[in-house]
Every structure is written in C-alpha cells, then in structure tokens.
Motif scaffolding. Sequence first.
Motif, PDB file in Angstrom:
ATOM      1  N   GLY B 415       0.826  -1.214   0.000  1.00 49.93           N
ATOM      2  CA  GLY B 415       0.000   0.000   0.000  1.00 49.93           C
ATOM      3  C   GLY B 415       0.858   1.261   0.000  1.00 49.93           C
ATOM      4  N   ARG B 419       1.229   4.115  -2.957  1.00 47.07           N
ATOM      5  CA  ARG B 419       0.705   5.473  -2.718  1.00 47.07           C
ATOM      6  C   ARG B 419       1.623   6.565  -3.297  1.00 47.07           C
ATOM      7  NH1 ARG B 419      -2.232   5.364   3.134  1.00 47.07           N
ATOM      8  NH2 ARG B 419      -4.333   5.199   2.260  1.00 47.07           N
ATOM      9  N   ASN B 461      -6.843   4.340  -4.596  1.00 45.45           N
ATOM     10  CA  ASN B 461      -6.586   4.798  -3.233  1.00 45.45           C
ATOM     11  C   ASN B 461      -7.552   4.157  -2.246  1.00 45.45           C
ATOM     12  OD1 ASN B 461      -4.883   6.353  -1.635  1.00 45.45           O
ATOM     13  ND2 ASN B 461      -6.497   7.885  -1.351  1.00 45.45           N
ATOM     14  N   ASP B 465      -6.648   1.983   0.898  1.00 47.14           N
ATOM     15  CA  ASP B 465      -7.205   2.343   2.212  1.00 47.14           C
ATOM     16  C   ASP B 465      -7.798   1.103   2.891  1.00 47.14           C
ATOM     17  OD1 ASP B 465      -6.519   4.888   2.456  1.00 47.14           O
ATOM     18  OD2 ASP B 465      -8.443   5.754   1.770  1.00 47.14           O
ATOM     19  N   LEU B 468      -5.016  -1.351   3.902  1.00 44.43           N
ATOM     20  CA  LEU B 468      -4.263  -0.851   5.056  1.00 44.43           C
ATOM     21  C   LEU B 468      -5.147  -0.798   6.291  1.00 44.43           C
ATOM     22  CD1 LEU B 468      -2.017   1.917   3.481  1.00 44.43           C
ATOM     23  CD2 LEU B 468      -1.404  -0.394   4.177  1.00 44.43           C
ATOM     24  N   GLY B 469      -6.413  -0.495   6.025  1.00 48.63           N
ATOM     25  CA  GLY B 469      -7.362  -0.455   7.156  1.00 48.63           C
ATOM     26  C   GLY B 469      -7.496  -1.816   7.800  1.00 48.63           C
TER      27      GLY B 469
END
Lengths: 126, 629
Positions: B415, B419, B461, B465, B468-469
């Motif tokens: 991630g 980014r 993205n 998210d 990663l969340g």
Amino acid sequence: MAQKILVIDDDNHLRESLVEVLDMEGFSCTEAANAKNGIASAKKNKPDVVIMDIQLPDSSGFQICQELRKFSKDFILIMMTGRFLSAEEKTQGLSLGADEYITKPFDIQELSIRIRQLLSRKGITK
Amino acid sequence: MTEAPKKRGRLFYKFLLIFLIVSLVPLGIVGYYLVNLSQITLNKAISRDQEALAVGFADTVSSYIINFRNVLFDAAHLEDFSSMNTAKQQGLVSHIMQLHAAFLEISVINADGDETVRLGRFVHESKMRDFSNDALFAKVMRAGEFVGGLEKYMGSYPAITMGVQIVNPVTNQPVGAVLAKMSLTALSSLLKTGFPEATHTQAAVIDSNGFLIAHSNSKEIYKPDAKLPDDVLRILLQNDAKTGGGEIILETTGERVLGAFAEVTELGWVIYIQRSVSVAYQASDDMLKRTWRMMLIVTVFVLFLGYAVSLVITQPIQALREAAIKLGEGDFDYLPDLSMPNDEIGELAHTFMQMSESLKVKTAEIMSAKVELERLNRSLENRVEARTRELKSAQDELIKKERLAAIGQMSSVVGHEIRNPLAVINNSIYFIKTKTNATPNPEPKILKHISIIESEIRQANGIIDEILGYARTRELNPKVMHLNSYLEDLTMSFPVPPHVELVKNFAPENPAVSIDPDEMAQALRNLMKNGIEVMPEHGKLYVRSELVDAGTVRIDVEDTGCGMPKETAEKIFAPFFTTKARGTGLGLAVVKKVADRHKGRVEVSSVVGKGTCFMLYLPVLQNPPQAPR
C-alpha cells in the motif's frame, strides 16, 4: 511576493510534480532530495512552508523536524506519509513541531487551501 | 463356564478300601487260621481214629484166622481123628466143612506123607496125592502147625493154607497132618461191613509181600492182579513200626488221602485204612465255605456302610464345593444352604461362610474402587480431550493470527509503495488539468480522460485504504455508546441510493455498548454497502437491533438481494474472499475483525433468491451511565 515552500522528498517524480503544481498554484518552491540538503536549504531560503516526507534516506522526519524547529518557529511544517500513522507517531510529530499531516495521494487544491489557511492563521501573509 | 465332570467322590472309594481292609483282612486271617487249625486237628483226630480202627481190625483178622486154626487144631486132637481112622476122619472133615464155609479144601496126610482123606468144595477128584516131599507138610511135621501160603484160589479167591499136626494123645507123637485151604473172602466182607462205601473210607489187608488179602471194596479182590497202589505199598512195606498213619498224596491220581496202618500180629499182615482228605476235612471245608460267605456278607455290609459314611462326609463337602464354585463366579447372594452338623465339617462350613462374607465386602470395595477409577479415567480423558481441543484451537488461532499479521505487513508495504506513484500521478494530472483548463478552448475528450484518471486514482486509493485499514493494528479506542442513537447517526449519514428503501427498527431497551465508534462504523458501513450493492435495481435494507438476552445485543443488516449458497456463506468472512468482479474481499473480513475485537461475533444467514442477513452480536454493557433522554 509569493510564499516560499520547501519540498523535501527523496522520490524525484513526486517532489518535482509537487513543486510544479504548487508553483502553478502560486507558491514559490525550492526542493531538496534529502535531509541534509533540506536543512541547508531551509536555513538559506527561510521558507514559509516546509512539506517533507516522514521517511527520508538519511534521516527520519522527526529528527529533521527537531533540526528545523531549532532555528525557526515561524514556518509551517507539513508531514507527508504513505501509510497510516499510529496515534503515538502523530502525537510525537505534533509535539516536535509538525503542523499538519497529509496522506498520499492528496488533493492539490485541498492542500493549497489548507496551506493558505494555516499561513493566514499564523499571520504569515505577504 | 464349563461344568466340572460329576465324579463320584474319590473319597467314597477310599472309605470303601479302608473299610474293606479293616473288616476283611482280620476276618480272612482268623478264617484262614481257624480252617488251618481245624484241618490240623481233624488230621490228627482222624489219623488217630483210623489207627485205632486199624489196630482193632488187626486183632479181628488175627482172631478170625486163629479161630479157624483152632478149629483144625481141636479136630486134629480128637481121638477119632488121631486114631487115623480114615472113615472117621472123613466124617469129621466133612462135618467141619459143613460147619465152616470158609474151608475150601481139607486133606489128611499120614506120617509117611500119603494123603488119606481129601475133601474139597470144588474138587471132585478122589485121587490121593503124595506129600512126602511137600515142603508144607514137612514144615507142619517139624513145627507142629503152619499158617501161610497165600494164593489166589482158582485164580480168584484169596486163600490161605493152614496145617496142624495130628498128635496121638497117648504117645503125644505126631501121626500125620491136616492141611486145609481156607477162603479169605470173608475178611473182605468184614472190611466192607466196617467201612461201607458211604464213609468214603477204604480198608485193605495185605501180607508182607504186598499180596492183597482183603479189601473193603470186594471187586478189588477178584481182579487177577489185585494189589494196593505202589506208593501206598512202599510206605507200608518199608515201615518198621507196628502202627502208624498220616497224609499221603497218591501219585497216580494226585488225590490227598489220610492213611493209617496196623500190623496183624503172628501173621505179619498189615491192615491199611485210607480216607480221602476231602471227606476227612468236610467240617473244615464247611468252615471255609462259611468264612467265605461271611466275608461276602461283610463286603456287602461294608459297601453299604462305606456309602453311608461317604454320604455323610462328602455331602457337606460337595455342598461346600458348590458354594465355592458360586463364590468363584462372584455370586455372593445365592449360596447353597450350608447348615452343617455340629462337628469339624460344620466348623469348616461356618469358616467358609465367614470367608465368603469377608470376600463379599472386599469385592464390593474393589468394585467401587474400580468404578471410581473408571470414572476418574473418563474425566481425565475428557479433560485431556478438552485441553487438546483448546490447544488445537489456540494453535489454529495462532496460525491464523500469524497469517493475518503477515498479510497485514505485506499489505502495509504494498500500500505504501503504491501510494507514492499514485501521489505523483495525482499531481501530474492536476497539473495537466489546470493547464488544459487555462487554454481558451480546452479539448473536451482530454478533460474527460483527465476525469477518468482522477476517478481511477480515487478507486486505487480506496483499495489501498481498505487493505491498510484491515492490516492496521491500532489500539481499540472504545467508548460507551447507546446503541440506538449511534445507529441512528450512522444510518443518517450513510448515503442510501434512491432505489433502496432503508428500514430501521431498533431495540426499545436501547442497550449501552462499549465500542470503538470509528471501527464499528466502518464495519456497519461495509455491511450496508454490501447490502446496497446486491440490490442494483430495488430492494429493502433493514437495519435492526434486538436484545438477545441480558448480556447480548444483536445488530442485523439484512437485504432483499439475490442471497448466496451455503458454501459461499461459509467462506465469506475470510480475507480476500470475494464474489464481486471488483473488490478486495476485505470488507466482511474487516467486519469479522471488528466484531472479534469487540468480543462479539458475526454470523450470516442467507437464502438464495430471498436475501442475506448479517447478524452482529455485541456484549451489552452492564450498569451503564444513564442514557441521555
């Protein structure tokens, strides 16, 4: 006279693109690829805003934070990060003098507005 | 269990043997002794008797012969006779022969040896013989008388010759002699009378040469070669004693006999009497028979006695044995009746009963110990099983956690690294868009593509998210919330498209829960988003809360979409599992993670074609602060 922004990031494309768009938004940008050059540039050019990556090859963002805040408290310091930061990291960064965090990728307009707000709040209007 | 072969106790045979020995052996010994004694006694008595009889008969025989000699002697001394008048002599001799049938033949011989008278029962010859050279005549003239010259008269009758001198009474000088042959068959008759056949006794008279003179069985006499058995003769002739007797085994027949003898004085003859032992020992044989009979009776009696005694003794032992077998089988309650006589066996039975009682108690103790042991074993097994299950699930959990941690780490790196380029692209497109918009007539297609790129950046993205969340392991930040207001706020702020009808129904108890509002919101939003996504045209989205019990509240998010098969439902909470064309497959995994982090759980129930209901269970906070009214 346009506000001066110093962009410190080891990623050349990101740094260059960011400088380009910020120039386009009406800021005057200088750039540095590492911590050492960044600090030197900051001392020399006295920027109003420093946007820096939280991880740099020669130093951690927090250390640079400390270094920069040693000689000036008048500029706005924005930390860029590619990942989620823990509450501790955020707290640490803020206590060392960071004003704002932004997560990549970021909206330039939003960033631009936020910088202007911060600057006006600090009374740095030129 | 095999029934022991029913043997008639060996004890019975032992008793029988002992009893038989004890009773029969003395009886046998006494019987044998008595029979022997009686035989010896009989032997002696009979021998003595026979000897006495022999002696008696010797006298009789002697008298008999002497008597006839005396007749001749008396006649020869008569004056009529000594006168040597032939006519008178003839008359006298005839008279004698008439009187005494035993005389067979009588001759009168003068001193010169000329026969003057000759009379005979079977002699009808009248020729006179010359005796001048006859030895017998000479002997008579010399010795005065003679008895002897045994012969078989006419080849059949035993006979004896007697001679007496005819003496002149005046001068007392021998003037001639009378010679007579005399039959001895009368002696046999005498013996027969004395020893009839019924007595099984035989008697005989022999001379010193073994010539058989008379026999109680007169048939013996008339045999041409009549004589006694050789072995008897040997004994009789070689014996110097005048009388005697004893047991003889006859060589010819093997018969055992008791014999006795006596010498006839003057004649040199021997009287012999023999009796068969079997007859002689009649009495002792009877005794022997009686003894045998007695032994038989005793044997039968002993058999009965032995049987009775063995019954008395073995019956209780048998009963004890049966009881012991039952005991061995573990049957303590149905032992046979062991009421025994008041003696050693009774004592044994009593001791046995005591033993069985104690055995019963001990066995019960052992059994209960065994049951207890089994119970402990089972409980131990159960505990081991439960522990193993716990360990297994702990291990599974650990593996899962490690896997999730690895996924998280990888996701974080990926991630983050994506980014940066996204940020660069974003900046560049912003630059291009700004520059394009600044031109007087911007190309619409360029603007459209710029917009596509911007949208895709947002999409990418969003994915990052999400990843990663899910991977992020931040501290839970729980706050006490009242569920109804929380859900109300959440649903209000959630953009529900117009084709979906949102139906809310909250628990009237309004339970308080301790939740991290941000995480919980993310979980519930994921559920709602999923529900809306499966209803592209129209449908109802239910959001409910309900108190399951005092400690648990359930939040339902239900759609009226297409539903899913069971196999899908089972895997739906696994990270990266998705049925959608686009999506990370992390939405429901996040829901599960959030539920777990709140010590709750999430379940799904789905019917294909009808819809799906996600049920999120959360613990209710006990003793919460007052809800704001």
